[in-house]
Scaffold this motif. Sequence first.
Motif, PDB file in Angstrom:
ATOM      1  N   LEU A  48       6.960  -0.036  -4.365  1.00  0.00           N
ATOM      2  CA  LEU A  48       6.366   1.283  -4.096  1.00  0.00           C
ATOM      3  C   LEU A  48       5.762   1.885  -5.361  1.00  0.00           C
ATOM      4  CD1 LEU A  48       9.104   2.767  -1.746  1.00  0.00           C
ATOM      5  CD2 LEU A  48       6.715   2.382  -1.130  1.00  0.00           C
ATOM      6  N   ALA A  49       6.450   1.689  -6.501  1.00  0.00           N
ATOM      7  CA  ALA A  49       5.938   2.202  -7.776  1.00  0.00           C
ATOM      8  C   ALA A  49       4.612   1.539  -8.129  1.00  0.00           C
ATOM      9  CB  ALA A  49       6.966   1.957  -8.878  1.00  0.00           C
ATOM     10  N   LEU A  50       4.513   0.236  -7.913  1.00  0.00           N
ATOM     11  CA  LEU A  50       3.259  -0.483  -8.180  1.00  0.00           C
ATOM     12  C   LEU A  50       2.151  -0.015  -7.241  1.00  0.00           C
ATOM     13  CD1 LEU A  50       4.646  -4.122  -8.686  1.00  0.00           C
ATOM     14  CD2 LEU A  50       3.659  -2.647 -10.443  1.00  0.00           C
ATOM     15  N   LEU A  51       2.511   0.204  -5.962  1.00  0.00           N
ATOM     16  CA  LEU A  51       1.524   0.662  -4.978  1.00  0.00           C
ATOM     17  C   LEU A  51       0.988   2.045  -5.347  1.00  0.00           C
ATOM     18  CD1 LEU A  51       0.290  -0.276  -2.226  1.00  0.00           C
ATOM     19  CD2 LEU A  51       2.041   1.115  -1.119  1.00  0.00           C
ATOM     20  N   ASP A  52       1.870   2.921  -5.812  1.00  0.00           N
ATOM     21  CA  ASP A  52       1.459   4.274  -6.222  1.00  0.00           C
ATOM     22  C   ASP A  52       0.534   4.254  -7.430  1.00  0.00           C
ATOM     23  OD1 ASP A  52       2.853   5.456  -4.186  1.00  0.00           O
ATOM     24  OD2 ASP A  52       4.666   5.807  -5.369  1.00  0.00           O
ATOM     25  N   GLY A  54      -1.674   2.005  -7.885  1.00  0.00           N
ATOM     26  CA  GLY A  54      -2.911   1.342  -7.482  1.00  0.00           C
ATOM     27  C   GLY A  54      -2.921  -0.139  -7.772  1.00  0.00           C
ATOM     28  N   VAL A  55      -1.725  -0.692  -8.049  1.00  0.00           N
ATOM     29  CA  VAL A  55      -1.587  -2.129  -8.343  1.00  0.00           C
ATOM     30  C   VAL A  55      -0.978  -2.809  -7.124  1.00  0.00           C
ATOM     31  CG1 VAL A  55      -0.513  -3.833  -9.878  1.00  0.00           C
ATOM     32  CG2 VAL A  55      -1.217  -1.594 -10.779  1.00  0.00           C
ATOM     33  N   SER A  56      -1.395  -4.018  -6.838  1.00  0.00           N
ATOM     34  CA  SER A  56      -0.815  -4.758  -5.713  1.00  0.00           C
ATOM     35  C   SER A  56       0.675  -4.983  -5.958  1.00  0.00           C
ATOM     36  CB  SER A  56      -1.505  -6.116  -5.549  1.00  0.00           C
ATOM     37  OG  SER A  56      -0.784  -6.906  -4.609  1.00  0.00           O
ATOM     38  N   PRO A  57       1.538  -4.635  -4.988  1.00  0.00           N
ATOM     39  CA  PRO A  57       2.983  -4.847  -5.171  1.00  0.00           C
ATOM     40  C   PRO A  57       3.355  -6.320  -5.308  1.00  0.00           C
ATOM     41  CG  PRO A  57       2.490  -4.175  -2.918  1.00  0.00           C
ATOM     42  CD  PRO A  57       1.234  -4.007  -3.696  1.00  0.00           C
ATOM     43  N   TYR A  58       2.420  -7.207  -4.937  1.00  0.00           N
ATOM     44  CA  TYR A  58       2.682  -8.648  -5.016  1.00  0.00           C
ATOM     45  C   TYR A  58       2.132  -9.276  -6.294  1.00  0.00           C
ATOM     46  CZ  TYR A  58       3.661  -7.791  -0.123  1.00  0.00           C
ATOM     47  OH  TYR A  58       4.178  -7.284   1.046  1.00  0.00           O
ATOM     48  N   SER A  59       1.662  -8.442  -7.220  1.00  0.00           N
ATOM     49  CA  SER A  59       1.073  -8.979  -8.453  1.00  0.00           C
ATOM     50  C   SER A  59       2.134  -9.548  -9.393  1.00  0.00           C
ATOM     51  CB  SER A  59       0.273  -7.884  -9.173  1.00  0.00           C
ATOM     52  OG  SER A  59       1.102  -6.764  -9.434  1.00  0.00           O
ATOM     53  N   GLY A  60       3.367  -9.090  -9.269  1.00  0.00           N
ATOM     54  CA  GLY A  60       4.453  -9.621 -10.094  1.00  0.00           C
ATOM     55  C   GLY A  60       5.323 -10.572  -9.286  1.00  0.00           C
ATOM     56  N   ALA A  61       6.533 -10.804  -9.777  1.00  0.00           N
ATOM     57  CA  ALA A  61       7.460 -11.715  -9.091  1.00  0.00           C
ATOM     58  C   ALA A  61       8.687 -10.959  -8.593  1.00  0.00           C
ATOM     59  CB  ALA A  61       7.884 -12.831 -10.039  1.00  0.00           C
ATOM     60  N   ILE A  62       8.537  -9.649  -8.351  1.00  0.00           N
ATOM     61  CA  ILE A  62       9.674  -8.815  -7.978  1.00  0.00           C
ATOM     62  C   ILE A  62       9.718  -8.533  -6.479  1.00  0.00           C
ATOM     63  CG2 ILE A  62      10.750  -6.533  -8.264  1.00  0.00           C
ATOM     64  CD1 ILE A  62      11.072  -8.269 -10.687  1.00  0.00           C
ATOM     65  N   PHE A  63       8.602  -8.115  -5.915  1.00  0.00           N
ATOM     66  CA  PHE A  63       8.583  -7.644  -4.533  1.00  0.00           C
ATOM     67  C   PHE A  63       8.219  -8.770  -3.565  1.00  0.00           C
ATOM     68  CE2 PHE A  63       6.433  -5.505  -0.919  1.00  0.00           C
ATOM     69  CZ  PHE A  63       7.502  -4.737  -0.478  1.00  0.00           C
ATOM     70  N   HIS A  64       9.059  -8.968  -2.534  1.00  0.00           N
ATOM     71  CA  HIS A  64       8.826 -10.055  -1.580  1.00  0.00           C
ATOM     72  C   HIS A  64       8.989  -9.610  -0.126  1.00  0.00           C
ATOM     73  CE1 HIS A  64       8.677 -12.825  -4.950  1.00  0.00           C
ATOM     74  NE2 HIS A  64       9.814 -12.302  -5.382  1.00  0.00           N
ATOM     75  N   LEU A  72       5.804   1.548   5.406  1.00  0.00           N
ATOM     76  CA  LEU A  72       6.771   2.384   6.126  1.00  0.00           C
ATOM     77  C   LEU A  72       7.491   3.311   5.151  1.00  0.00           C
ATOM     78  CD1 LEU A  72       8.576   3.080   8.662  1.00  0.00           C
ATOM     79  CD2 LEU A  72      10.060   1.204   7.917  1.00  0.00           C
ATOM     80  N   PHE A  73       7.992   2.724   4.046  1.00  0.00           N
ATOM     81  CA  PHE A  73       8.748   3.524   3.079  1.00  0.00           C
ATOM     82  C   PHE A  73       7.835   4.309   2.132  1.00  0.00           C
ATOM     83  CE2 PHE A  73      12.125   0.531   4.326  1.00  0.00           C
ATOM     84  CZ  PHE A  73      13.081   1.468   4.681  1.00  0.00           C
ATOM     85  N   HIS A  74       6.568   3.953   2.114  1.00  0.00           N
ATOM     86  CA  HIS A  74       5.617   4.762   1.339  1.00  0.00           C
ATOM     87  C   HIS A  74       5.566   6.193   1.879  1.00  0.00           C
ATOM     88  CE1 HIS A  74       2.213   5.472  -1.276  1.00  0.00           C
ATOM     89  NE2 HIS A  74       1.501   5.941  -0.251  1.00  0.00           N
TER      90      HIS A  74
END
Length: 435
Positions: A48-52, A54-64, A72-74
């Motif tokens: 959610l922090a990455l999405l806020d 403006g970065v893709s939440p899938y750009s790292g190796a954390i969010f799956h 939904l949680f946004h």
Amino acid sequence: MAAPLVLVVLVAVTVRAVLYRSSLAAFISERVEVASPLNAWKRVVEGLALLDLGVSPYSGAIFHETPLIIYLFHFLIEYAELVFMVTDVLTAVALYLAIQDFNKVVFKKQKLLIELDKYAPDVAELIQTPMEMHYIPLKVALFYLLNPYTVMSCVAKSTCAINNTVIAFFILATIKGSAFLSAVFLALATYQSLYPLTLFAPALLYLLQRQFIPVKLKSKSFWLYTVQYAALYLCSLVVIICLSFFLLNSWDFIPSVYGFILSVPDLTPNIGLFWYFFAEMFEHFSLFFVCVFQINVFFYTIPLAIKLKEHPVFFMFVQIAIISIFKSYPTVGDIALYMAFLPVWSHLYRFLRNIFILSCVLIVCSLLFPVLWHLWIYAGSANSNFYYAITLTFNIGQILLISDYFYAFLRREYYLTHGLHLTRQDGTEAMLVLK
């Protein structure tokens, strides 16, 4: 029956609300038995922090997690605790309604078979009575809402609770006989965690049974209905995946979610069978053994479909249990879903051979998980072998429990047809053996 269900819901919500406000909430949310790399709440917050930003939440190796979960949680991040409590209540209510309908179907089928003299004359004590079946839906809701595994998943805000809700609504839609809703919820469950794909077979068998279509490979009606249900399922899945693409304007979620589930790159310890095995393995063997391990979830579907084609709901129960044992990142929340079905098979207790021992094994292992984790990670007086040993014991206990129920189910079905008092050709008493 509504009043007892409301009481159970109130107690369950109160327990969760109290735990959310206690110091235990932070401890539970960090437990590897409750939260996995796939569904941990802290990873959702990171996404959610990455999405806020403006970065893709899938750009790292954390969010799956899937895009629908993050969106939904946004919008509901401020009400996250309430969302998880509501999902648990919805799951319990869906299971309650599903089992209520299933019991009606079982009773009608049983009555018809008695009228047609399909049962042996000495099996009256094996026949389920309306009084015995009356409280089963309430027990199912109780087993789900007040199961410590479910409570911990809710308090940890593991997204496994949402997956369970989707599967519960899929079960309800299937038992109600709605092919469209069943296909939609199955597609949603598959989209969320991939493995519910194996529930396609029991759902199809149940819907065919509802439509009085025989399961025969030469039957045109069988293939027509199968193709229709498969088309509904695939179209729903494609629509959900395309919706995810439009939300993100990217296909990055496919390797980050499904590639992560299938390739198992994160070997954080959990209650599954994968992490220790692949941590100790040479890299060039890993692909082969990942395939072998993953096949386990799908391998049993066809033989079970052949053996249990007349009993699709029991088949569904066994398949959900297999998923929770053999999936790559299991948590206790997955186990809670199939354990909620145990009251449905209370008529099998007389045929269970090791229920007390296996119950003790599962309880003791559950208590030893945090102890051995502390000895390994904090005290340094143990190592990963200790923790994996208890994980292995826990999973063997689950496998033996499901095997015991499977044997008991087949044994009761045999007795219903052939009679309780079996004899050999020479007149001596015979013993039923499963081979």
